[in-house]
Design an enzyme around this catalytic site. Structure first.
Site, PDB file in Angstrom:
ATOM      1  N   GLU A 132       0.785  -1.234   0.000  1.00  0.00           N
ATOM      2  CA  GLU A 132       0.000   0.000   0.000  1.00  0.00           C
ATOM      3  C   GLU A 132       0.817   1.284   0.000  1.00  0.00           C
ATOM      4  O   GLU A 132       0.389   2.281  -0.572  1.00  0.00           O
ATOM      5  CB  GLU A 132      -0.930   0.001   1.228  1.00  0.00           C
ATOM      6  CG  GLU A 132      -1.994  -1.073   1.208  1.00  0.00           C
ATOM      7  CD  GLU A 132      -3.031  -0.854   0.119  1.00  0.00           C
ATOM      8  OE1 GLU A 132      -3.259   0.313  -0.261  1.00  0.00           O
ATOM      9  OE2 GLU A 132      -3.596  -1.846  -0.359  1.00  0.00           O
TER      10      GLU A 132
ATOM     11  N   SER B 185     -47.841 -34.181  35.437  1.00  0.00           N
ATOM     12  CA  SER B 185     -47.461 -35.030  36.570  1.00  0.00           C
ATOM     13  C   SER B 185     -45.999 -34.912  36.957  1.00  0.00           C
ATOM     14  O   SER B 185     -45.600 -35.397  38.025  1.00  0.00           O
ATOM     15  CB  SER B 185     -47.780 -36.493  36.253  1.00  0.00           C
ATOM     16  OG  SER B 185     -49.173 -36.681  36.133  1.00  0.00           O
TER      17      SER B 185
END
Length: 876
Positions: A130, A571
């Site tokens: 870059e 239950s």
């Protein structure tokens, strides 16, 4: 008037001897004509003066414009001082109990890495890619700007930029990526300021951590982990040059999307490393011809429901910004191996229930001619995919065709009618047709065992009992024995393959075997369940929630039924009622209560009610142990009448059920509503002999700097009498040894648990435990549609629980439940509940101290059952 011109001609004067004779006039040379203008040098000088004046004016104007522009664009510019403490968004990483990262939360997936920790060749790779003169210039590369400007003015040339790394930092952090002159001017103004405020290393550090690398990865660390499976500090020269070249166009040249472009870009970066003297030739050249080797793709992460629960918790405690951008480090209790087992058993269990619900039919139909046209286009896509990925064989998931609807009608133009022409895109191409878009929407899947996808039925052979299903690229065969479950609504079970399939149907299939071509793929009919379920598993030693499943498929339904849904436990609530009865001192496991029909006016609601047992039978007098083993509703109602609903609620609260519960007699049948997480933790209190602790999902949270924000360990508190909790466990051991959950005996180790089935089987449960694990499983429809009269907790939920426990206990030693102080074991006569005499074998029965029977059972044949106390539970 000129006087000389007005005077008359003077008189002629005669010549005298002294005068010489008159000579003829001598012709004088004519004078040169006056010059036409200044010379060449004068003209050049004149123009130079003009140019200098214009230039001076231009410079002055430029200075004025520049000053005006500077002050205009300097307004409201961000302060570069903020970059000193700038912290870009970071990913929150979640680590599971085995040390692996099992979830990540983020807006931008980024993990910061310090520039000082990176090898020199990694830093130099970014400079070479870059900004090779990064450490030489002061932020703006004027030569590069001029070169790029001239190049951009040349028609047909490839446009280029000249942004330095500092400029890119300014653009990405302080400004926006918009393409405009105003943004560029602001960038030029801010860049020198950044250079003054920060060191070069600080600027490079910001750049490497900020930029995007493709595939939702921001910053070098996450890119290195994703593409190469290693930390940024461990990257080789070749790997670093690949990643350094990616930010130029992260969507197009990352090595996963296009490895050819990535290699070309890597070679450029390597060349720059040599050209600018960052690395010697002998270090770089070997990398030029090396292939780019990516890390294997990690397997899909498990625990989507669990992870989402953690995400919601973090947002609730710290806010969305901190949870998604703060880089938190979170440790959770989930064990990925157990979580994977839990997800598999829930899916298998729900699919089994769904098959008992019947076959809902094909996903859609399509004309054979139309399918053949689409098939050709899809086959071309598969061929292209095969060229890109040579080690995979692809087939097509035709699910989008099921939603395509009828084929668009094409109308022939009448004579003289205006010809219809497709509109052109800006590139001059006709937009894709509806058929082309449909072809593009078809997903391509690697063929493998267990793959689930949609295919097209091309043939049904009744004699052979086989249906052929086209997957495009391969043909699957489905044998009739594998689809006998496919009973359609209003019809009986299928008697032949033609009762299930018809040519032209689009059906969902699951691959059983995938032998190499040309052999047919073996498959079976598949169906996505509508029924839902959940499973939560706790480690009793530390109350860690090691597994949590909140539904069949998180992608289809992210609603977590383990923590967000409250359902009636039926239950499976009874153990807390029985514990309250035992704790009252009025009942023992052998207290006798009558199982008989009775109309009851509930004093808490004022309504008359006649409780019934699930099987519709009434077995008369029985012990509490027998009543829970057989899950007798009438006995439970008599117990809650005796001890009051408030007492039962108190025990349930102390065990860990925090949801609202009805304070009336229906509570005995589990009419309150609980979450699966509540249920399993309440059972954990019973398993721990009455010690309660909060279930733990989040164990530790640290911020990005490592500071501990919260840390959790189990805080056990004795909330139930240990002996009472143990007695309740022994009652539930009878449930799995003799009652509604005898399938649990397959574990071949001590276990306790209870089934639960609500009215019309809208909710089915099984909750239970061993010394190693505690788990609760639930199955039902989200909209409370009944599952059907044949579905119970023992049939729908118990198999899920049992399949998990079977896998989770592999290799673990067998351990019995710990007997706490306050329990006495005596040998009793099962028929009478009294002490067994010397003339009978009897069996050991636990009792609370001081509640064991003292009378000895009479010899066989002398028992007077009329003396049994049947209703108030007084001990004999």
């Amino acid at each position: 008037m000129n006087p000389a011109r007005a005077m008359p001609n003077p008189p002629e004067v005669p010549s005298t001897p002294e005068q010489p004779p008159e000579q003829p006039p001598v012709e004088q040379p004519s004078a040169p004509p006056p010059p036409a203008g200044p010379g060449l040098g004068a003209r050049i000088w004149k123009w130079m003066k003009r140019l200098l004046i214009v230039g001076a004016v231009g410079v002055a104007l430029a200075v004025v414009v520049g000053v005006v522009a500077y002050f205009y664009f300097s307004r409201d510019l961000p302060s570069v001082e903020a970059l000193r403490t700038y912290q870009p968004p970071q990913v929150t990483k979640v680590t599971c109990g085995d040390g692996t990262v099992c979830a990540e939360f983020y807006l931008e997936r980024r993990t910061l890495v310090r520039i000082e920790e990176l090898p020199q060749h990694v830093r130099d790779s970014f400079l070479a890619a870059e900004d090779a003169d990064f450490y030489k210039h002061e932020g703006l590369d004027f030569f590069g700007i001029t070169r790029a400007a001239i190049k951009n003015l040349i028609p047909g040339s490839r446009k280029s930029g000249a942004s330095t790394i500092t400029q890119q930092v300014v653009k990405n952090i302080l400004l926006t990526p918009e393409r405009s002159l105003g943004r560029k001017i602001r960038e030029w103004i801010l860049t020198p300021r950044v250079e003054e405020a920060l060191t070069k290393d600080q600027i490079l550090n910001l750049y490497i951590n900020q930029i995007y690398y493709g595939h939702r990865r921001y910053g070098l660390e996450e890119a290195a982990l994703y593409y190469f499976g290693k930390h940024a500090k461990d990257l080789s020269i070749g790997e670093a040059s690949v990643l350094a070249g990616t930010p130029q166009s992260p969507h197009r040249i990352n090595p996963e999307t296009n490895i050819v472009r990535a290699k070309s870009r890597q070679k450029y970066v390597l060349g720059q490393l040599m050209q600018h003297g960052f690395l010697p030739k002998e270090a770089v050249e070997p990398e030029l011809d090396k292939p780019i080797v990516l890390a294997p793709r990690p397997p899909p992460q498990v625990g989507a429901y669990y992870a989402e629960e953690i995400r919601r918790t973090l947002i609730e405690r710290y806010g969305e910004k901190a949870a998604l951008e703060g880089g938190l480090r979170v440790e959770i209790a989930m064990m990925p191996k157990l979580q994977a087992v839990a997800e598999d058993v829930v899916r298998n269990g729900l699919e089994a229930v769904d098959r008992r619900q019947g076959y809902r039919g094909p996903l859609g139909t399509m004309e054979a001619e139309r399918f053949e046209r689409l098939k050709e286009a899809i086959a071309r896509r598969i061929e292209e995919a095969g060229r890109r990925q040579k080690d995979a064989e692809y087939v097509a998931d035709l699910a989008p065709l099921a939603k395509a609807g009828p084929e668009p009608e094409t109308t022939a133009g009448d004579e003289g009618a205006e010809e219809q022409r497709p509109e052109l895109t800006p590139e001059g191409e006709a937009p894709p047709s509806a058929e082309e878009l449909l072809v593009r929407s078809v997903p391509l899947r690697p063929l493998k065992e267990g793959l689930r996808l949609t295919g097209f039925v091309t043939a049904v052979d009744e004699k052979k009992g086989i249906a052929k299903v086209e997957l495009v690229g391969r043909t699957a065969e489905i044998a009739f024995p594998t689809v006998k479950w496919a009973r359609q609504k209003g019809k009986g079970s299928p008697s032949s393959i033609t009762d299930v399939f018809e040519v032209g149907q689009l059906v969902r299939v699951r691959v059983l075997k995938a032998p190499p071509a040309p052999a047919a793929v073996e498959a079976t009919l598949d169906q996505i369940p509508l029924v839902q379920g959940g499973l939560v598993v706790i480690n009793p030693a530390d109350r860690n929630v090691v597994a949590m499943v909140g539904g069949y498929d998180f992608e289809r339904s992210p609603f977590n039924r383990a923590t967000q849904a409250r359902r009636q436990p039926g239950s499976s609530f009874k153990p807390f009622l029985y514990a309250a009865a035992l704790g009252s001192g009025r009942f023992t496991p052998l207290s006798t209560v009558n199982d008989a029909p009775e109309a009851i006016r509930d004093p808490y609601t004022g309504k008359q009610w006649k409780p019934k047992n699930y099987d519709g039978r009434f077995d008369g007098p029985m012990t509490l142990r027998q009543a829970l083993t057989k899950s007798k509703n009438t006995v439970s109602v008599r117990l809650i009448e005796a001890i009051t609903p408030a007492t039962a609620i108190d025990y349930a609260r102390r065990a860990g059920i925090h949801s609202a519960m009805p304070e009336n007699l229906t509570l005995a049948l589990g009419t309150g509503e609980v979450t699966i997480l509540e249920a399993v933790n309440a059972y954990a209190t019973l398993q721990a002999n009455g010690k309660y602790a909060e279930p733990l999902l989040v164990l530790r949270v640290r911020d990005a700097k490592g500071t501990v924000l919260e840390e959790h360990a189990p805080a056990f508190e004795e909330t139930l009498p240990p002996a009472v909790a143990y007695l309740t466990t022994t009652l539930m051991r009878s449930v799995v040894e003799e009652g509604t959950a005898t399938a649990v005996r397959e574990l071949n180790r001590p276990a306790a648990g209870k089934t639960g089935t609500t009215n019309e089987s809208k909710d089915t449960w099984f909750s239970g435990y061993t010394m190693e694990w505690i788990a609760s499983a639930w199955v039902g429809f989200d909209d409370n549609t009944p599952l059907g009269s044949t579905e119970t907790g023992g049939r729908a939920a118990l198999p899920i629980w049992l399949d998990f426990m079977r896998a989770a206990h592999q290799g673990l030693p067998v351990r019995d439940f710990e007997v706490p102080p306050g329990i006495v074991q005596v040998r009793i006569d099962p028929a009478t509940g009294l002490l067994a005499g010397n003339s009978m074998p009897g069996r050991l029965e636990p009792f609370l101290e001081g509640t064991a029977p003292t009378a000895e059972a009479p010899p066989v044949g002398q028992v007077d059952t009329s003396t049994f106390f049947l209703e108030d539970g007084k001990r004999r």
